[in-house]
Design a protein around this motif. Structure first.
Motif, PDB file in Angstrom:
ATOM      1  N   ARG A  34      99.888   8.099  31.257  1.00 30.36           N
ATOM      2  CA  ARG A  34     100.063   6.678  31.565  1.00 30.36           C
ATOM      3  C   ARG A  34      98.875   6.117  32.351  1.00 30.36           C
ATOM      4  NH1 ARG A  34     105.909   5.116  33.810  1.00 30.36           N
ATOM      5  NH2 ARG A  34     106.421   5.849  31.711  1.00 30.36           N
ATOM      6  N   TYR A  35      98.291   6.923  33.242  1.00 25.97           N
ATOM      7  CA  TYR A  35      97.279   6.405  34.162  1.00 25.97           C
ATOM      8  C   TYR A  35      95.874   6.976  33.984  1.00 25.97           C
ATOM      9  CZ  TYR A  35     100.945   3.941  36.543  1.00 25.97           C
ATOM     10  OH  TYR A  35     101.973   3.077  36.824  1.00 25.97           O
ATOM     11  N   PHE A  36      95.691   7.883  33.036  1.00 25.83           N
ATOM     12  CA  PHE A  36      94.373   8.486  32.887  1.00 25.83           C
ATOM     13  C   PHE A  36      93.282   7.438  32.653  1.00 25.83           C
ATOM     14  CE2 PHE A  36      90.804  10.083  30.475  1.00 25.83           C
ATOM     15  CZ  PHE A  36      90.371  11.112  31.296  1.00 25.83           C
ATOM     16  N   GLY A  37      93.520   6.494  31.758  1.00 26.80           N
ATOM     17  CA  GLY A  37      92.501   5.482  31.445  1.00 26.80           C
ATOM     18  C   GLY A  37      92.091   4.684  32.667  1.00 26.80           C
ATOM     19  N   ASP A  38      93.068   4.217  33.449  1.00 24.86           N
ATOM     20  CA  ASP A  38      92.756   3.462  34.669  1.00 24.86           C
ATOM     21  C   ASP A  38      92.021   4.334  35.677  1.00 24.86           C
ATOM     22  OD1 ASP A  38      93.895   1.086  33.791  1.00 24.86           O
ATOM     23  OD2 ASP A  38      95.853   1.521  34.689  1.00 24.86           O
ATOM     24  N   LEU A  39      92.469   5.571  35.835  1.00 24.82           N
ATOM     25  CA  LEU A  39      91.807   6.476  36.779  1.00 24.82           C
ATOM     26  C   LEU A  39      90.374   6.773  36.339  1.00 24.82           C
ATOM     27  CD1 LEU A  39      94.724   8.953  37.491  1.00 24.82           C
ATOM     28  CD2 LEU A  39      93.650   7.421  39.147  1.00 24.82           C
ATOM     29  N   TYR A  40      90.191   6.989  35.059  1.00 23.47           N
ATOM     30  CA  TYR A  40      88.850   7.285  34.544  1.00 23.47           C
ATOM     31  C   TYR A  40      87.908   6.107  34.790  1.00 23.47           C
ATOM     32  CZ  TYR A  40      85.059   8.250  31.332  1.00 23.47           C
ATOM     33  OH  TYR A  40      83.813   8.446  30.797  1.00 23.47           O
ATOM     34  N   ARG A  41      88.355   4.899  34.460  1.00 22.72           N
ATOM     35  CA  ARG A  41      87.507   3.720  34.662  1.00 22.72           C
ATOM     36  C   ARG A  41      87.198   3.527  36.142  1.00 22.72           C
ATOM     37  NH1 ARG A  41      90.553   2.319  30.313  1.00 22.72           N
ATOM     38  NH2 ARG A  41      92.249   1.435  31.524  1.00 22.72           N
ATOM     39  N   TYR A  42      88.201   3.691  37.008  1.00 13.80           N
ATOM     40  CA  TYR A  42      87.976   3.547  38.440  1.00 13.80           C
ATOM     41  C   TYR A  42      87.032   4.635  38.951  1.00 13.80           C
ATOM     42  CZ  TYR A  42      88.827   3.107  43.431  1.00 13.80           C
ATOM     43  OH  TYR A  42      88.665   2.960  44.777  1.00 13.80           O
ATOM     44  N   GLY A  43      87.245   5.851  38.501  1.00 10.71           N
ATOM     45  CA  GLY A  43      86.369   6.951  38.909  1.00 10.71           C
ATOM     46  C   GLY A  43      84.926   6.726  38.499  1.00 10.71           C
ATOM     47  N   MET A  44      84.725   6.176  37.300  1.00 12.30           N
ATOM     48  CA  MET A  44      83.359   5.902  36.824  1.00 12.30           C
ATOM     49  C   MET A  44      82.702   4.794  37.630  1.00 12.30           C
ATOM     50  SD  MET A  44      82.540   8.152  34.625  1.00 12.30           S
ATOM     51  CE  MET A  44      81.038   7.452  33.946  1.00 12.30           C
ATOM     52  N   LEU A  45      83.499   3.936  38.241  1.00 17.24           N
ATOM     53  CA  LEU A  45      82.933   2.930  39.134  1.00 17.24           C
ATOM     54  C   LEU A  45      82.480   3.560  40.445  1.00 17.24           C
ATOM     55  CD1 LEU A  45      85.497   0.050  38.566  1.00 17.24           C
ATOM     56  CD2 LEU A  45      83.155   0.165  37.709  1.00 17.24           C
ATOM     57  N   LEU A  46      83.177   4.606  40.859  1.00 22.72           N
ATOM     58  CA  LEU A  46      82.829   5.294  42.100  1.00 22.72           C
ATOM     59  C   LEU A  46      81.688   6.278  41.913  1.00 22.72           C
ATOM     60  CD1 LEU A  46      86.417   6.128  43.408  1.00 22.72           C
ATOM     61  CD2 LEU A  46      84.908   4.295  44.189  1.00 22.72           C
ATOM     62  N   CYS A  47      81.605   6.858  40.733  1.00 22.96           N
ATOM     63  CA  CYS A  47      80.645   7.928  40.470  1.00 22.96           C
ATOM     64  C   CYS A  47      80.285   7.867  38.992  1.00 22.96           C
ATOM     65  CB  CYS A  47      81.299   9.262  40.809  1.00 22.96           C
ATOM     66  SG  CYS A  47      80.439  10.697  40.188  1.00 22.96           S
ATOM     67  N   GLU A  48      79.017   7.812  38.702  1.00 22.65           N
ATOM     68  CA  GLU A  48      78.599   7.638  37.308  1.00 22.65           C
ATOM     69  C   GLU A  48      78.530   8.948  36.530  1.00 22.65           C
ATOM     70  OE1 GLU A  48      75.024   5.329  37.433  1.00 22.65           O
ATOM     71  OE2 GLU A  48      76.090   3.565  38.148  1.00 22.65           O
ATOM     72  N   ASP A  49      78.966  10.047  37.126  1.00 19.01           N
ATOM     73  CA  ASP A  49      78.946  11.342  36.447  1.00 19.01           C
ATOM     74  C   ASP A  49      80.327  11.598  35.827  1.00 19.01           C
ATOM     75  OD1 ASP A  49      79.153  14.125  35.825  1.00 19.01           O
ATOM     76  OD2 ASP A  49      77.467  14.517  37.174  1.00 19.01           O
ATOM     77  N   LEU A  81      97.451   7.009  43.187  1.00 19.82           N
ATOM     78  CA  LEU A  81      96.516   7.796  42.391  1.00 19.82           C
ATOM     79  C   LEU A  81      95.075   7.348  42.630  1.00 19.82           C
ATOM     80  CD1 LEU A  81      98.543   8.007  39.053  1.00 19.82           C
ATOM     81  CD2 LEU A  81      98.232   9.840  40.749  1.00 19.82           C
ATOM     82  N   PHE A  82      94.839   6.042  42.766  1.00 21.93           N
ATOM     83  CA  PHE A  82      93.485   5.542  43.040  1.00 21.93           C
ATOM     84  C   PHE A  82      92.973   6.085  44.374  1.00 21.93           C
ATOM     85  CE2 PHE A  82      92.623   1.457  40.411  1.00 21.93           C
ATOM     86  CZ  PHE A  82      92.982   2.103  39.248  1.00 21.93           C
TER      87      PHE A  82
END
Length: 195
Positions: A34-49, A81-82
């Motif tokens: 349910r939340y992988f997509g949101d977590l992935y996008r947020y994580g990529m904002l925090l870290c570009e790796d 989760l964020f």
């Protein structure tokens, strides 16, 4: 088994989280999906790796399943989760500072291009110009302002949730966003005057 998974998929977040607290692997898998997509996008904002982001998300869900992790009721699973992902990436930064720097290299950019805007507003030139001006003004904000705007208006988090993510008070969040919106308004006003 499929009926059990289907039942979990149709559960609301609060009920599902109750099952996560009980370490139900199907409930944790459902939250993950349910939340992988949101977590992935947020994580990529925090870290570009991308690898670091995926590793931290995986570690987050492994910890949810771990018997050593004591979970509690939460009012907003996405916010929880964020915060957990931000903490995981920050912890990673502590041990591998040469790889990422959350505080200095965050880029909270609207991921929409001029071409995509043209597609969205193909019948309305005025709305297209306004959308382009908003995007340009947003890009001129400082990192904290962009992050706060992103979390409030794109992810629709509450003031309390944003304050936990940014490690500031809810009142400071409100002030930060008010200043960001004022700055955007000042940047857009000259752009919207007739040429």
């Amino acid at each position: 088994m499929d009926t059990y998974k289907h039942k979990k998929n149709s559960m609301d977040d609060k009920s599902l989280w109750g099952q996560v607290i009980l370490k139900d692997p199907i409930a944790i898998e459902t939250i993950y999906r349910r939340y992988f997509g949101d977590l992935y996008r947020y994580g990529m904002l925090l870290c570009e790796d991308e690898d670091i982001v995926k590793d931290c998300i995986q570690e987050l869900f492994v910890r949810l399943l771990s018997p050593q992790t004591q979970l509690r009721e939460v009012s907003n699973i996405k916010a929880y989760l964020f915060v957990s992902l931000r903490n995981a990436i920050s912890s990673y930064q502590t041990y591998m500072p040469q790889n990422i720097s959350i505080e200095n290299e965050q880029t909270f950019n609207l991921s929409i291009t001029d071409n995509e805007l043209v597609t969205l507003f193909s019948q309305d030139d005025h709305s297209l110009r306004i959308a382009q001006q908003i995007r340009k003004a947003y890009q001129k904000l400082n990192t904290n302002q962009r992050q706060a705007i992103y979390l409030r208006f794109i992810k629709e988090l509450s003031w309390e949730e944003i304050s936990r993510l940014l490690n500031i008070t809810p009142h400071s969040c409100m002030n930060l966003i008010a200043r960001a919106l004022l700055k955007m308004r000042e940047l857009i006003t000259p752009l919207s005057s007739p040429e």
